[in-house]
Design an enzyme around this catalytic site. Structure first.
Site, PDB file in Angstrom:
ATOM      1  N   ASP A 243       0.829  -1.208   0.000  1.00 43.21           N
ATOM      2  CA  ASP A 243       0.000   0.000   0.000  1.00 43.21           C
ATOM      3  C   ASP A 243       0.863   1.257   0.000  1.00 43.21           C
ATOM      4  O   ASP A 243       0.525   2.252  -0.644  1.00 43.21           O
ATOM      5  CB  ASP A 243      -0.934   0.002   1.211  1.00 43.21           C
ATOM      6  CG  ASP A 243      -2.003  -1.079   1.121  1.00 43.21           C
ATOM      7  OD1 ASP A 243      -2.374  -1.446  -0.014  1.00 43.21           O
ATOM      8  OD2 ASP A 243      -2.447  -1.559   2.179  1.00 43.21           O
ATOM      9  N   ASP A 265      -5.142  27.435  -5.239  1.00 41.36           N
ATOM     10  CA  ASP A 265      -6.380  28.213  -5.210  1.00 41.36           C
ATOM     11  C   ASP A 265      -7.085  28.100  -3.864  1.00 41.36           C
ATOM     12  O   ASP A 265      -7.842  28.998  -3.475  1.00 41.36           O
ATOM     13  CB  ASP A 265      -7.322  27.744  -6.325  1.00 41.36           C
ATOM     14  CG  ASP A 265      -6.813  28.130  -7.706  1.00 41.36           C
ATOM     15  OD1 ASP A 265      -5.931  29.019  -7.778  1.00 41.36           O
ATOM     16  OD2 ASP A 265      -7.280  27.546  -8.702  1.00 41.36           O
ATOM     17  N   ASP A 273       3.612  37.152  -5.337  1.00 37.72           N
ATOM     18  CA  ASP A 273       4.119  38.242  -4.505  1.00 37.72           C
ATOM     19  C   ASP A 273       4.689  37.678  -3.210  1.00 37.72           C
ATOM     20  O   ASP A 273       3.940  37.355  -2.279  1.00 37.72           O
ATOM     21  CB  ASP A 273       3.001  39.232  -4.192  1.00 37.72           C
ATOM     22  CG  ASP A 273       3.470  40.383  -3.311  1.00 37.72           C
ATOM     23  OD1 ASP A 273       4.697  40.506  -3.086  1.00 37.72           O
ATOM     24  OD2 ASP A 273       2.612  41.158  -2.835  1.00 37.72           O
ATOM     25  N   HIS A 291       4.087  13.672  10.526  1.00 36.97           N
ATOM     26  CA  HIS A 291       5.466  14.166  10.562  1.00 36.97           C
ATOM     27  C   HIS A 291       5.657  15.231  11.639  1.00 36.97           C
ATOM     28  O   HIS A 291       6.551  15.131  12.484  1.00 36.97           O
ATOM     29  CB  HIS A 291       5.822  14.720   9.186  1.00 36.97           C
ATOM     30  CG  HIS A 291       7.272  15.050   9.009  1.00 36.97           C
ATOM     31  ND1 HIS A 291       7.800  16.261   9.342  1.00 36.97           N
ATOM     32  CD2 HIS A 291       8.298  14.313   8.511  1.00 36.97           C
ATOM     33  CE1 HIS A 291       9.099  16.273   9.062  1.00 36.97           C
ATOM     34  NE2 HIS A 291       9.423  15.099   8.553  1.00 36.97           N
ATOM     35  N   ASN A 305       4.487  13.019  32.980  1.00 32.54           N
ATOM     36  CA  ASN A 305       3.105  12.545  32.993  1.00 32.54           C
ATOM     37  C   ASN A 305       2.966  11.024  32.909  1.00 32.54           C
ATOM     38  O   ASN A 305       1.852  10.504  32.798  1.00 32.54           O
ATOM     39  CB  ASN A 305       2.322  13.185  31.841  1.00 32.54           C
ATOM     40  CG  ASN A 305       2.897  12.834  30.483  1.00 32.54           C
ATOM     41  OD1 ASN A 305       3.918  12.160  30.375  1.00 32.54           O
ATOM     42  ND2 ASN A 305       2.241  13.290  29.431  1.00 32.54           N
ATOM     43  N   TYR A 400      23.489  32.810   2.217  1.00 36.89           N
ATOM     44  CA  TYR A 400      22.701  33.812   1.517  1.00 36.89           C
ATOM     45  C   TYR A 400      23.180  33.929   0.068  1.00 36.89           C
ATOM     46  O   TYR A 400      24.281  33.489  -0.282  1.00 36.89           O
ATOM     47  CB  TYR A 400      22.845  35.172   2.203  1.00 36.89           C
ATOM     48  CG  TYR A 400      22.360  35.211   3.639  1.00 36.89           C
ATOM     49  CD1 TYR A 400      21.060  34.868   3.974  1.00 36.89           C
ATOM     50  CD2 TYR A 400      23.212  35.617   4.668  1.00 36.89           C
ATOM     51  CE1 TYR A 400      20.619  34.926   5.284  1.00 36.89           C
ATOM     52  CE2 TYR A 400      22.782  35.669   5.985  1.00 36.89           C
ATOM     53  CZ  TYR A 400      21.482  35.322   6.289  1.00 36.89           C
ATOM     54  OH  TYR A 400      21.048  35.381   7.586  1.00 36.89           O
ATOM     55  N   ASP A 436      26.756  20.421  10.009  1.00 34.45           N
ATOM     56  CA  ASP A 436      27.484  20.810  11.215  1.00 34.45           C
ATOM     57  C   ASP A 436      27.805  19.627  12.115  1.00 34.45           C
ATOM     58  O   ASP A 436      28.948  19.406  12.491  1.00 34.45           O
ATOM     59  CB  ASP A 436      26.669  21.839  12.003  1.00 34.45           C
ATOM     60  CG  ASP A 436      26.530  23.139  11.255  1.00 34.45           C
ATOM     61  OD1 ASP A 436      27.553  23.735  10.913  1.00 34.45           O
ATOM     62  OD2 ASP A 436      25.385  23.569  10.997  1.00 34.45           O
ATOM     63  N   SER A 460      14.966  14.373   9.609  1.00 38.09           N
ATOM     64  CA  SER A 460      13.821  15.072  10.195  1.00 38.09           C
ATOM     65  C   SER A 460      13.687  14.779  11.672  1.00 38.09           C
ATOM     66  O   SER A 460      13.088  15.567  12.410  1.00 38.09           O
ATOM     67  CB  SER A 460      12.528  14.649   9.495  1.00 38.09           C
ATOM     68  OG  SER A 460      12.348  15.329   8.292  1.00 38.09           O
TER      69      SER A 460
END
Length: 545
Positions: A243, A265, A273, A291, A305, A400, A436, A460
């Site tokens: 699947d 949309d 912009d 995720h 807890n 940059y 790093d 991630s």
């Protein structure tokens, strides 16, 4: 028949893994493994526990016990977060200046009812779940631009070479995907028919290997279905991979690489912009939030807890910012997400996403610089393509357009819980100049939607482990700047100068671990707290970084 099944199933597994890489924002969700990592392994200590954890338990027990901590706000820019999860609901940021549900921008920050954060991929009529890849959007844009032009006119345009590069990559990728899908489709459909037939024959809604023993028929179709399902069970194949493979092809061909698909949309903004900032809605959950929920739990799942898991940091509020769809995030949304986080008090921003093209890079650069000017630390996942990102683009980036590098940025690779040559995750990107440090990122057990807990792997996961350590430092040493926190984390990382590891993506090529990042280090909370204490108490100077 068995050879064919294995061949096609191999494609399904590859597809599912690729799906994890591109369709769940650089997450690889592991399948069956021969060994199992402890659920809390990323908290453990490399020496005492012989596992590549960050020593967070040791840091709390030996260095931070009884000490006062301050609340740190960590923004998670992601796919959405289940803010009602039992292990997260008490650590979700609340905008105290906003009155919930009154339809008024009480704090006048431009966002109505932003109680827990903001959703930059939603609008009045719903939310974006799937989106295209950036290569699709860029290739489609240039196809329109060059439509009807002669080859000479096209070549005279400054974007022509860029267009040809995109065209070559796009067409090859789609062609390969279609070819794999055609191989996979027949087997997948036969598998579904076989399973359905067996379930009907034995009268069950959930077929088991034991059910097949009762099947005794002279019907060729029934026997063929039985043999197919028996082989799958005997081989120990995880049926869910089928699947996942089908979902991968569906997402790629119908959405990710579909030139005619455009969900923008729904949002209703002026996409062209990049300075258009005030759009979206306050639905920070979204419909595709595994995720983000998993990431948030790694950083800050409630530690006191007795539920589920413990996050790395013990005094954190998670600001939920939704900007990452099932597909590639858009530069405009990321830039606005960073600005929103900074303007609303975030001290750390976790960014577990990435892509290969960035048409509005300047807008993202401006937002990164804005965060730097406001002393906010950015932590970014290095990606899961087993690539050297010194030479392969992986956006966003600390550099940059001017060539200057942001001083508030950490780029994180992923560690496995295994030792020795298997210490680095096979999927992790790397780079002697761009990455790093490395942090735990394989088989990380954390929060999942609907009160669940699951394993997932990827840079991630390594990024929020790092964000958690950064939050720990700021919580107990609030006077540290974002650059100091960055430098403390990299300089206190554990160095293994002689450690040889398998090069990510390779089965047998070994390289020195020091060649995979700027520091050659693995982050360690215990050592980071020790160094932070020296910096604060003794005004110890940090090395230039």
């Amino acid at each position: 028949m068995r050879v064919k099944i294995l061949m096609v199933f191999g494609l399904a597994v590859l597809a599912a893994n690729a799906k994890a890489d591109r369709f769940t924002n650089d997450v690889y969700i592991p399948g069956d493994t021969l060994e199992k990592a402890p659920d809390n392994w990323f908290h453990l200590d490399p020496k005492a526990d012989e596992i590549n954890g960050v020593s967070s338990i040791k840091a709390y027990q030996e260095l931070l016990k009884g000490k006062k901590s301050n609340t740190v706000i960590v923004a998670v820019i992601d796919s959405g977060i289940d803010i009602d999860h039992e292990d997260l609901k008490n650590v979700i940021w609340v905008n105290e200046d906003e009155i919930a549900g009154n339809g008024i921008d009480d704090d006048k920050n431009g966002y109505v009812d932003d109680i827990h954060g903001w959703n930059f991929i939603g609008g009045a009529d719903g939310n974006v779940e799937k989106d295209t890849y950036e290569i699709t959007r860029e290739y489609g844009r240039l196809l329109k631009k060059f439509k009807g032009l002669s080859e000479d006119d096209m070549k005279a345009d400054k974007e022509y070479d860029y267009f040809k590069k995109l065209e070559q990559e796009y067409t090859k990728t789609v062609s390969d995907l279609e070819s794999k899908y055609n191989n996979f489709k027949g087997f997948y459909e036969n598998y579904k028919l076989a399973k359905k037939l067996m379930e009907a024959y034995v009268g069950t809604e959930k077929l088991t290997p034991e059910d097949l023993e009762s099947v005794n028929s002279s019907d060729e179709k029934v026997n063929a279905a039985k043999q197919m399902m028996k082989y799958i069970y005997d081989s120990g194949i995880d049926e869910s991979e089928f699947d996942k493979g089908n979902d991968y092809f569906d997402a790629g061909l119908n959405y990710g690489y579909n030139l005619s698909y455009n969900p923008r949309d729904i949002i209703g903004d002026n996409y062209e912009d990049p300075d258009d900032r005030y759009y979206g809605n306050n639905n920070v959950k979204g419909e595709f939030n595994f995720h983000g929920t998993h990431v948030a739990g790694i950083i800050a799942a409630q530690r006191d807890n007795s539920l589920g898991i413990n996050g790395i940091a013990d005094n954190v509020k998670i600001m939920a910012i939704r900007a990452v769809p099932n597909g590639d995030e858009r530069d405009k949304d990321i830039a606005n997400s960073i600005r929103y986080a900074v303007d609303n008090g975030a001290q750390i921003i976790n960014m577990s996403f990435g892509k290969s093209y960035s048409p509005y890079k300047d807008a993202v650069d401006e937002a990164v610089n804005y965060a730097e000017e406001n002393n906010v630390l950015l932590i970014h996942a290095a990606g899961n393509n087993s690539k050297n990102i010194d030479t392969k683009e992986h956006f966003p980036t600390r550099t940059y357009s001017s060539g200057k590098k942001a001083g508030n940025w950490l780029e994180i690779g992923a560690l496995s819980w295994k030792n020795g040559k298997e210490s680095v995750a096979t999927f992790s990107n790397y780079g002697k100049n761009e990455v790093d440090v490395f942090a735990p990122g394989v088989d990380i057990y954390s929060t999942a939607p609907e009160q669940e807990y699951k394993n997932a792997s990827g840079t991630s996961m390594a990024a929020p482990v790092t964000a958690g350590v950064a939050a720990m430092l700021l919580s107990y040493f609030p006077k540290l700047t974002s650059k100091q926190v960055r430098d403390i984390i990299v300089q206190s990382s554990l160095k293994y100068d002689k450690l040889k590891v398998l090069k990510p993506g390779s089965e047998n090529e070994e390289v020195l671990f020091t060649e995979l990042s700027r520091t050659g280090g693995m982050i360690n909370a215990f050592e980071a707290v020790k160094l932070a204490s020296k910096v604060v108490k003794n005004k110890k100077k940090l090395k230039a970084y």
